[in-house]
Design an enzyme around this catalytic site. Structure first.
Site, mmCIF file in Angstrom:
data_model
loop_
_atom_site.group_PDB
_atom_site.id
_atom_site.type_symbol
_atom_site.label_atom_id
_atom_site.label_comp_id
_atom_site.label_asym_id
_atom_site.label_seq_id
_atom_site.Cartn_x
_atom_site.Cartn_y
_atom_site.Cartn_z
ATOM 1 N N LYS A 196 44.681 38.433 38.717
ATOM 2 C CA LYS A 196 44.104 39.690 38.204
ATOM 3 C C LYS A 196 43.499 40.504 39.354
ATOM 4 O O LYS A 196 43.808 41.688 39.525
ATOM 5 C CB LYS A 196 43.005 39.399 37.152
ATOM 6 C CG LYS A 196 43.465 38.568 35.973
ATOM 7 C CD LYS A 196 42.346 38.331 34.982
ATOM 8 C CE LYS A 196 41.167 37.523 35.489
ATOM 9 N NZ LYS A 196 41.451 36.114 35.811
ATOM 10 N N ARG A 208 35.920 38.884 27.780
ATOM 11 C CA ARG A 208 36.375 37.501 27.899
ATOM 12 C C ARG A 208 36.125 36.702 26.620
ATOM 13 O O ARG A 208 36.392 35.504 26.579
ATOM 14 C CB ARG A 208 35.595 36.822 29.020
ATOM 15 C CG ARG A 208 36.457 36.438 30.165
ATOM 16 C CD ARG A 208 35.580 35.774 31.165
ATOM 17 N NE ARG A 208 35.627 36.547 32.359
ATOM 18 C CZ ARG A 208 36.101 36.086 33.507
ATOM 19 N NH1 ARG A 208 36.507 34.862 33.613
ATOM 20 N NH2 ARG A 208 36.123 36.852 34.549
ATOM 21 N N ARG A 247 42.190 29.576 47.488
ATOM 22 C CA ARG A 247 41.805 30.988 47.693
ATOM 23 C C ARG A 247 40.684 31.122 48.725
ATOM 24 O O ARG A 247 39.756 30.324 48.781
ATOM 25 C CB ARG A 247 41.320 31.566 46.369
ATOM 26 C CG ARG A 247 40.691 32.945 46.527
ATOM 27 C CD ARG A 247 40.419 33.625 45.229
ATOM 28 N NE ARG A 247 39.826 32.768 44.241
ATOM 29 C CZ ARG A 247 39.760 33.068 42.952
ATOM 30 N NH1 ARG A 247 40.260 34.207 42.512
ATOM 31 N NH2 ARG A 247 39.188 32.241 42.117
ATOM 32 N N ARG A 289 35.171 30.457 47.307
ATOM 33 C CA ARG A 289 34.159 30.670 46.268
ATOM 34 C C ARG A 289 33.576 29.338 45.813
ATOM 35 O O ARG A 289 34.289 28.342 45.745
ATOM 36 C CB ARG A 289 34.804 31.381 45.058
ATOM 37 C CG ARG A 289 34.632 32.875 45.105
ATOM 38 C CD ARG A 289 35.448 33.619 44.098
ATOM 39 N NE ARG A 289 35.434 33.114 42.740
ATOM 40 C CZ ARG A 289 36.095 33.682 41.734
ATOM 41 N NH1 ARG A 289 36.804 34.783 41.951
ATOM 42 N NH2 ARG A 289 36.057 33.175 40.525
ATOM 43 N N ARG A 322 36.706 25.930 34.038
ATOM 44 C CA ARG A 322 36.985 27.364 33.790
ATOM 45 C C ARG A 322 38.254 27.542 32.971
ATOM 46 O O ARG A 322 38.324 28.402 32.093
ATOM 47 C CB ARG A 322 37.098 28.114 35.132
ATOM 48 C CG ARG A 322 35.752 28.339 35.793
ATOM 49 C CD ARG A 322 35.883 28.684 37.264
ATOM 50 N NE ARG A 322 36.679 29.845 37.539
ATOM 51 C CZ ARG A 322 37.239 30.088 38.724
ATOM 52 N NH1 ARG A 322 37.093 29.248 39.722
ATOM 53 N NH2 ARG A 322 37.940 31.186 38.897
HETATM 54 P P1 AP5 Z 1 43.172 36.200 42.265
HETATM 55 O O1 AP5 Z 1 43.841 37.529 42.266
HETATM 56 O O2 AP5 Z 1 41.904 36.087 43.032
HETATM 57 O O3 AP5 Z 1 43.018 35.656 40.764
HETATM 58 P P2 AP5 Z 1 42.065 36.124 39.557
HETATM 59 O O4 AP5 Z 1 42.927 36.178 38.341
HETATM 60 O O5 AP5 Z 1 41.285 37.328 39.939
HETATM 61 O O6 AP5 Z 1 41.182 34.822 39.453
HETATM 62 P P3 AP5 Z 1 39.594 34.651 39.317
HETATM 63 O O7 AP5 Z 1 39.330 33.221 39.691
HETATM 64 O O8 AP5 Z 1 38.868 35.708 40.066
HETATM 65 O O9 AP5 Z 1 39.430 34.821 37.803
HETATM 66 P P4 AP5 Z 1 38.249 34.335 36.980
HETATM 67 O O10 AP5 Z 1 38.546 35.086 35.765
HETATM 68 O O11 AP5 Z 1 38.107 32.886 36.793
HETATM 69 O O12 AP5 Z 1 36.967 34.673 37.885
HETATM 70 P P5 AP5 Z 1 35.952 35.904 37.895
HETATM 71 O O13 AP5 Z 1 35.554 36.173 39.271
HETATM 72 O O14 AP5 Z 1 36.494 37.001 37.065
HETATM 73 O O15 AP5 Z 1 44.241 35.145 42.830
HETATM 74 C C1 AP5 Z 1 43.913 33.786 43.007
HETATM 75 C C2 AP5 Z 1 44.575 33.253 44.294
HETATM 76 O O16 AP5 Z 1 45.986 33.282 44.130
HETATM 77 C C3 AP5 Z 1 44.289 34.057 45.564
HETATM 78 O O17 AP5 Z 1 44.154 33.175 46.638
HETATM 79 C C4 AP5 Z 1 45.515 34.945 45.742
HETATM 80 O O18 AP5 Z 1 45.776 35.237 47.103
HETATM 81 C C5 AP5 Z 1 46.607 34.069 45.138
HETATM 82 N N1 AP5 Z 1 47.642 34.860 44.480
HETATM 83 C C6 AP5 Z 1 47.463 35.905 43.634
HETATM 84 N N2 AP5 Z 1 48.636 36.377 43.205
HETATM 85 C C7 AP5 Z 1 49.598 35.591 43.776
HETATM 86 C C8 AP5 Z 1 51.027 35.575 43.709
HETATM 87 N N3 AP5 Z 1 51.711 36.449 42.953
HETATM 88 N N4 AP5 Z 1 51.684 34.627 44.399
HETATM 89 C C9 AP5 Z 1 51.016 33.736 45.155
HETATM 90 N N5 AP5 Z 1 49.665 33.706 45.285
HETATM 91 C C10 AP5 Z 1 48.963 34.626 44.596
HETATM 92 O O19 AP5 Z 1 34.703 35.274 37.086
HETATM 93 C C11 AP5 Z 1 33.926 34.247 37.677
HETATM 94 C C12 AP5 Z 1 32.862 33.776 36.700
HETATM 95 O O20 AP5 Z 1 31.987 34.880 36.338
HETATM 96 C C13 AP5 Z 1 33.371 33.254 35.339
HETATM 97 O O21 AP5 Z 1 33.770 31.906 35.425
HETATM 98 C C14 AP5 Z 1 32.130 33.468 34.461
HETATM 99 O O22 AP5 Z 1 31.168 32.464 34.670
HETATM 100 C C15 AP5 Z 1 31.559 34.789 34.987
HETATM 101 N N6 AP5 Z 1 32.066 35.946 34.222
HETATM 102 C C16 AP5 Z 1 32.822 36.962 34.704
HETATM 103 N N7 AP5 Z 1 33.114 37.847 33.729
HETATM 104 C C17 AP5 Z 1 32.542 37.377 32.588
HETATM 105 C C18 AP5 Z 1 32.525 37.809 31.234
HETATM 106 N N8 AP5 Z 1 33.160 38.934 30.853
HETATM 107 N N9 AP5 Z 1 31.863 37.068 30.337
HETATM 108 C C19 AP5 Z 1 31.205 35.940 30.695
HETATM 109 N N10 AP5 Z 1 31.189 35.458 31.959
HETATM 110 C C20 AP5 Z 1 31.863 36.165 32.901
HETATM 111 MG MG MG Z 2 39.247 37.698 40.313
#
Ligand code: AP5
Ligand code: MG
Length: 235
Positions: free
Chosen positions: A25, A100, A139, A174, A185
């Protein structure tokens, strides 16, 4: 982008990304932001930055993030709304990580109705669990909050180990990207966030994208999906 009239229409896009942790994402949102200049609202990034700056609401969220759980709906909704109402979102935006849960989706619907800014398209990046684990545990992210570039030790390595290609900032893993927390997660995602796929499908807004391909291939499908979505008025 070849067609200038379409480019102008895309600038008004209001887009939501759904997908498991590590589905790509953030990576895709950064490409879209660079191309369209739309603000990228990532609640994960907002929380991590707020924690680094010592913001009280974000500090309250820290223990939930560190354990791989969701931040309570009330708290995250307040934090998200503060960002959504800033003037740069008045035309278009890209949402990543909010909503979410179903209550968050309902709150978002109400906020957007009040602002008269309905969502236009929802992209769901489909990636299987094994790939999710490889991507998250490999990552690396730039710690410079103005940059935040994302790398992967195998798939998208920086040119110099530990250093951001774009801004020269330090790259770090991270805290929530270790295998045990990623498993938690993923479990939380399946229980609480996956129901949103059906929710947006029933509203006729969901487009599924195979996220298990190269970044370029995934991005090309997103642009095509966005064009068709904008051409048909958002539904
Ligand atoms: P990346 O693009 O970083 O993936 P992502 O989908 O953004 O993954 P996240 O881990 O950021 O999602 P998340 O939803 O768990 O975490 P968030 O920060 O939102 O890609 C991942 C890796 O793959 C990278 O190394 C990239 O280079 C590689 N990659 C990408 N595309 C690729 C491809 N096509 N081919 C090969 N490699 C590729 O949330 C963190 C925490 O915050 C949550 O756990 C929760 O505690 C809290 N939180 C956030 N929002 C809320 C909410 N709305 N409600 C409650 N808690 C929340
Ligand atoms: Mg992300």
């Amino acid at each position: 982008m070849a067609d200038p009239a379409m480019h102008v229409k895309l600038l008004d896009s209001r887009i939501l990304f759904l997908g498991a942790p590590g589905s790509g994402k953030g990576t895709q949102c950064k490409h879209l932001k660079a191309e369209l200049g739309l603000p990228h609202l990532s609640t994960g990034d907002i929380l991590r930055q707020g924690i680094a700056e010592g913001k009280p609401a974000c500090l309250q969220a820290k223990s939930y993030i560190d354990s791989g759980n969701l931040v309570p709906d009330d708290l995250i909704t307040v934090i998200f709304k503060e960002r959504l109402v800033l003037p740069d979102c008045s035309r278009g935006f890209i949402l990543d990580g909010f909503p979410r849960t179903l209550p968050q989706a309902e709150s978002l619907g109400a906020m957007l109705k009040e602002l008269r800014l309905p969502l236009k398209c929802v992209f769901y990046l489909v990636v299987d669990d094994q790939l999710i684990i490889e991507r998250t545990t490999g990552r690396l992210g730039c710690i410079n909050p103005k940059c935040g570039a994302v790398y992967h030790i195998k798939n998208a390595p920086p040119q110099v180990d530990g250093i951001c290609d774009i801004c020269g900032g330090e790259l770090k893993q991270r805290d929530d990207d270790n295998a045990d927390i990623v498993a938690e997660r993923l479990k939380v995602y399946k229980e609480q966030t996956a129901p949103l796929i059906k929710y947006y499908k029933e509203q006729g807004m969901l487009q599924e994208i195979n996220g298990a391909r190269s970044q370029e291939e995934v991005y090309a499908d997103i642009i095509n999906g966005l064009r068709s979505c904008v051409a048909t008025g958002g539904r």
